[in-house]
Design an enzyme around this catalytic site. Sequence first.
Site, PDB file in Angstrom:
ATOM      1  N   LYS A  42      13.474   0.796  13.716  1.00  0.00           N
ATOM      2  CA  LYS A  42      13.023   0.896  14.632  1.00  0.00           C
ATOM      3  C   LYS A  42      12.235  -1.070  14.599  1.00  0.00           C
ATOM      4  O   LYS A  42      11.967  -2.236  15.052  1.00  0.00           O
ATOM      5  CB  LYS A  42      11.402   2.115  14.658  1.00  0.00           C
ATOM      6  CG  LYS A  42      11.839   3.275  14.896  1.00  0.00           C
ATOM      7  CD  LYS A  42      10.444   3.462  15.886  1.00  0.00           C
ATOM      8  CE  LYS A  42      11.658   4.664  15.655  1.00  0.00           C
ATOM      9  NZ  LYS A  42       9.927   6.241  16.229  1.00  0.00           N
ATOM     10  N   GLY A  43      11.799  -1.137  13.140  1.00  0.00           N
ATOM     11  CA  GLY A  43      11.100  -2.457  13.077  1.00  0.00           C
ATOM     12  C   GLY A  43      12.143  -3.360  13.356  1.00  0.00           C
ATOM     13  O   GLY A  43      11.007  -4.439  13.479  1.00  0.00           O
ATOM     14  N   GLU A 100      16.593  -8.027   9.944  1.00  0.00           N
ATOM     15  CA  GLU A 100      16.132  -7.055   9.659  1.00  0.00           C
ATOM     16  C   GLU A 100      13.935  -7.302  10.056  1.00  0.00           C
ATOM     17  O   GLU A 100      13.922  -9.000   9.992  1.00  0.00           O
ATOM     18  CB  GLU A 100      15.920  -7.028   7.914  1.00  0.00           C
ATOM     19  CG  GLU A 100      16.080  -5.762   7.171  1.00  0.00           C
ATOM     20  CD  GLU A 100      15.569  -4.340   7.361  1.00  0.00           C
ATOM     21  OE1 GLU A 100      14.759  -4.353   8.770  1.00  0.00           O
ATOM     22  OE2 GLU A 100      15.855  -3.231   6.540  1.00  0.00           O
ATOM     23  N   ASP A 101      13.485  -6.576  10.100  1.00  0.00           N
ATOM     24  CA  ASP A 101      12.180  -7.348  10.368  1.00  0.00           C
ATOM     25  C   ASP A 101      11.114  -7.783   8.958  1.00  0.00           C
ATOM     26  O   ASP A 101      10.826  -9.150   9.345  1.00  0.00           O
ATOM     27  CB  ASP A 101      11.267  -5.550  10.410  1.00  0.00           C
ATOM     28  CG  ASP A 101      10.943  -4.897   9.470  1.00  0.00           C
ATOM     29  OD1 ASP A 101      11.735  -4.774   8.573  1.00  0.00           O
ATOM     30  OD2 ASP A 101      10.088  -4.200  10.179  1.00  0.00           O
ATOM     31  N   ASP A 104      11.444  -6.378   1.497  1.00  0.00           N
ATOM     32  CA  ASP A 104      10.039  -6.108  -0.016  1.00  0.00           C
ATOM     33  C   ASP A 104      10.957  -6.349  -0.924  1.00  0.00           C
ATOM     34  O   ASP A 104      10.443  -7.059  -1.304  1.00  0.00           O
ATOM     35  CB  ASP A 104       9.139  -5.295   0.954  1.00  0.00           C
ATOM     36  CG  ASP A 104       7.858  -4.905   0.226  1.00  0.00           C
ATOM     37  OD1 ASP A 104       7.500  -5.340  -0.576  1.00  0.00           O
ATOM     38  OD2 ASP A 104       7.467  -3.933   0.743  1.00  0.00           O
ATOM     39  N   LYS A 132       8.778 -10.452   1.484  1.00  0.00           N
ATOM     40  CA  LYS A 132       7.992 -10.965   0.599  1.00  0.00           C
ATOM     41  C   LYS A 132       8.215 -11.027  -1.109  1.00  0.00           C
ATOM     42  O   LYS A 132       9.115  -9.627  -1.696  1.00  0.00           O
ATOM     43  CB  LYS A 132       7.517  -9.663   0.857  1.00  0.00           C
ATOM     44  CG  LYS A 132       5.882  -9.093   1.596  1.00  0.00           C
ATOM     45  CD  LYS A 132       5.487  -8.253   1.421  1.00  0.00           C
ATOM     46  CE  LYS A 132       4.942  -7.307   2.490  1.00  0.00           C
ATOM     47  NZ  LYS A 132       4.085  -6.220   2.247  1.00  0.00           N
ATOM     48  N   PHE A 153       0.235  -6.296   3.136  1.00  0.00           N
ATOM     49  CA  PHE A 153       1.153  -5.251   4.127  1.00  0.00           C
ATOM     50  C   PHE A 153       0.448  -5.550   5.396  1.00  0.00           C
ATOM     51  O   PHE A 153      -0.790  -6.141   5.963  1.00  0.00           O
ATOM     52  CB  PHE A 153       0.586  -3.265   4.132  1.00  0.00           C
ATOM     53  CG  PHE A 153       1.390  -2.603   4.834  1.00  0.00           C
ATOM     54  CD1 PHE A 153       2.732  -2.321   4.166  1.00  0.00           C
ATOM     55  CD2 PHE A 153       0.889  -2.244   5.832  1.00  0.00           C
ATOM     56  CE1 PHE A 153       3.300  -1.447   4.826  1.00  0.00           C
ATOM     57  CE2 PHE A 153       1.139  -1.784   6.751  1.00  0.00           C
ATOM     58  CZ  PHE A 153       2.415  -1.309   5.782  1.00  0.00           C
ATOM     59  N   VAL A 154       1.609  -5.809   6.119  1.00  0.00           N
ATOM     60  CA  VAL A 154       1.418  -6.540   7.659  1.00  0.00           C
ATOM     61  C   VAL A 154       1.681  -5.984   8.716  1.00  0.00           C
ATOM     62  O   VAL A 154       2.488  -4.907   8.171  1.00  0.00           O
ATOM     63  CB  VAL A 154       1.518  -7.938   7.591  1.00  0.00           C
ATOM     64  CG1 VAL A 154       1.897  -8.739   6.419  1.00  0.00           C
ATOM     65  CG2 VAL A 154       3.703  -7.979   6.933  1.00  0.00           C
ATOM     66  N   ASP A 160       5.420  -1.604  11.290  1.00  0.00           N
ATOM     67  CA  ASP A 160       4.344  -1.137  11.652  1.00  0.00           C
ATOM     68  C   ASP A 160       3.404  -0.060  10.762  1.00  0.00           C
ATOM     69  O   ASP A 160       3.879  -0.764   9.602  1.00  0.00           O
ATOM     70  CB  ASP A 160       5.198   0.543  12.579  1.00  0.00           C
ATOM     71  CG  ASP A 160       5.510   1.073  11.373  1.00  0.00           C
ATOM     72  OD1 ASP A 160       6.360   0.596  10.052  1.00  0.00           O
ATOM     73  OD2 ASP A 160       5.822   2.736  11.132  1.00  0.00           O
ATOM     74  N   ARG A 166       3.153  -1.526  16.424  1.00  0.00           N
ATOM     75  CA  ARG A 166       4.516  -2.723  16.428  1.00  0.00           C
ATOM     76  C   ARG A 166       4.798  -3.526  17.292  1.00  0.00           C
ATOM     77  O   ARG A 166       5.431  -4.265  17.886  1.00  0.00           O
ATOM     78  CB  ARG A 166       5.905  -1.311  16.611  1.00  0.00           C
ATOM     79  CG  ARG A 166       6.223  -0.618  15.672  1.00  0.00           C
ATOM     80  CD  ARG A 166       7.546  -0.098  15.585  1.00  0.00           C
ATOM     81  NE  ARG A 166       7.868   1.213  15.031  1.00  0.00           N
ATOM     82  CZ  ARG A 166       7.914   1.158  13.558  1.00  0.00           C
ATOM     83  NH1 ARG A 166       9.007  -0.120  13.157  1.00  0.00           N
ATOM     84  NH2 ARG A 166       8.456   2.200  13.025  1.00  0.00           N
TER      85      ARG A 166
HETATM   86  P1  IMP Z   1      12.267  -2.926   1.406  1.00  0.00           P
HETATM   87  O1  IMP Z   1      13.340  -2.049   0.923  1.00  0.00           O
HETATM   88  O2  IMP Z   1      10.756  -2.019  -0.021  1.00  0.00           O
HETATM   89  O3  IMP Z   1      12.486  -4.149   0.797  1.00  0.00           O
HETATM   90  O4  IMP Z   1      11.442  -2.031   2.127  1.00  0.00           O
HETATM   91  C1  IMP Z   1      12.150  -2.625   3.145  1.00  0.00           C
HETATM   92  C2  IMP Z   1      10.898  -1.918   4.353  1.00  0.00           C
HETATM   93  O5  IMP Z   1       9.797  -1.516   4.293  1.00  0.00           O
HETATM   94  C3  IMP Z   1      11.146  -2.512   6.267  1.00  0.00           C
HETATM   95  O6  IMP Z   1      12.161  -2.727   6.589  1.00  0.00           O
HETATM   96  C4  IMP Z   1       9.472  -2.365   6.781  1.00  0.00           C
HETATM   97  O7  IMP Z   1      10.270  -1.262   6.953  1.00  0.00           O
HETATM   98  C5  IMP Z   1       9.153  -1.730   5.698  1.00  0.00           C
HETATM   99  N1  IMP Z   1       7.753  -2.787   4.945  1.00  0.00           N
HETATM  100  C6  IMP Z   1       8.064  -3.063   4.187  1.00  0.00           C
HETATM  101  N2  IMP Z   1       6.823  -4.161   3.912  1.00  0.00           N
HETATM  102  C7  IMP Z   1       5.781  -3.239   5.092  1.00  0.00           C
HETATM  103  C8  IMP Z   1       4.535  -4.560   5.545  1.00  0.00           C
HETATM  104  O8  IMP Z   1       3.882  -5.502   5.186  1.00  0.00           O
HETATM  105  N3  IMP Z   1       4.247  -3.888   6.568  1.00  0.00           N
HETATM  106  C9  IMP Z   1       5.600  -2.733   7.404  1.00  0.00           C
HETATM  107  N4  IMP Z   1       6.730  -2.202   7.261  1.00  0.00           N
HETATM  108  C10 IMP Z   1       6.887  -2.876   5.986  1.00  0.00           C
END
Ligand code: IMP
Length: 180
Positions: A42-43, A100-101, A104, A132, A153-154, A160, A166
């Site tokens: 949903k992000g 993507e939102d 990470d 990030k 974390f944001v 969310d 959100r």
């Molecule tokens: P990744 O697979 O570690 O790159 O994570 C991606 C997903 O983790 C994003 O689409 C978010 O849903 C969630 N995520 C990562 N960091 C944050 C944050 O700081 N706040 C909220 N959601 C996050």
Amino acid sequence: MNFKLSGELITSDEIQKRVAELGEEIGRDYCGKDLVVVGILKGAIIFMAYLVRHIPPTVNATLDFMAVSSYGDSTKTNGIVKIVKDLDGSVKDKNVLVVEDIVDTGLTLSYLLKLMQERQPESVRVCALLDKEERRKVPVDVTYRGFLIPDKFVVGYGLDYAGKWRNLPAVHYVEQQREQ
Ligand code: IMP
């Protein structure tokens, strides 16, 4: 662990300005072409809704969505990505822009991009509001990036914590709070 909403990292005005620039850049790159804009639910929903309004009509853009399981109620990724909702349409021979939102560790996107490639699109690129980069575990090529942010974390603007916040128009930090 509990989290409390803290100050703004990126203001609503800064986001709007950057999202408009991203839309214009995408508009230039895909001018005269078809483009399937794929939002990751949903992000990405809020970011995507603003972004696509800045992609000019010279791009023949259509919208589709995928939903993947993410962090649940925690703030740590487990690296397991589950497709909860798949695309409605085929992306074979199409230009795809995955929206993507936040990127990470990169695990979610790298899994999704691999899956997308198996469907034989003409091209696939990524547009992420936040990055990030220092947290990356697997490399991901983010062609259109809104903001590079620190390892914090944001929430807000689609992001969310445990389903909350959100709807905030800005990107905020969250603070850890001791259990009462
Ligand atoms: P990744 O697979 O570690 O790159 O994570 C991606 C997903 O983790 C994003 O689409 C978010 O849903 C969630 N995520 C990562 N960091 C944050 C944050 O700081 N706040 C909220 N959601 C996050």
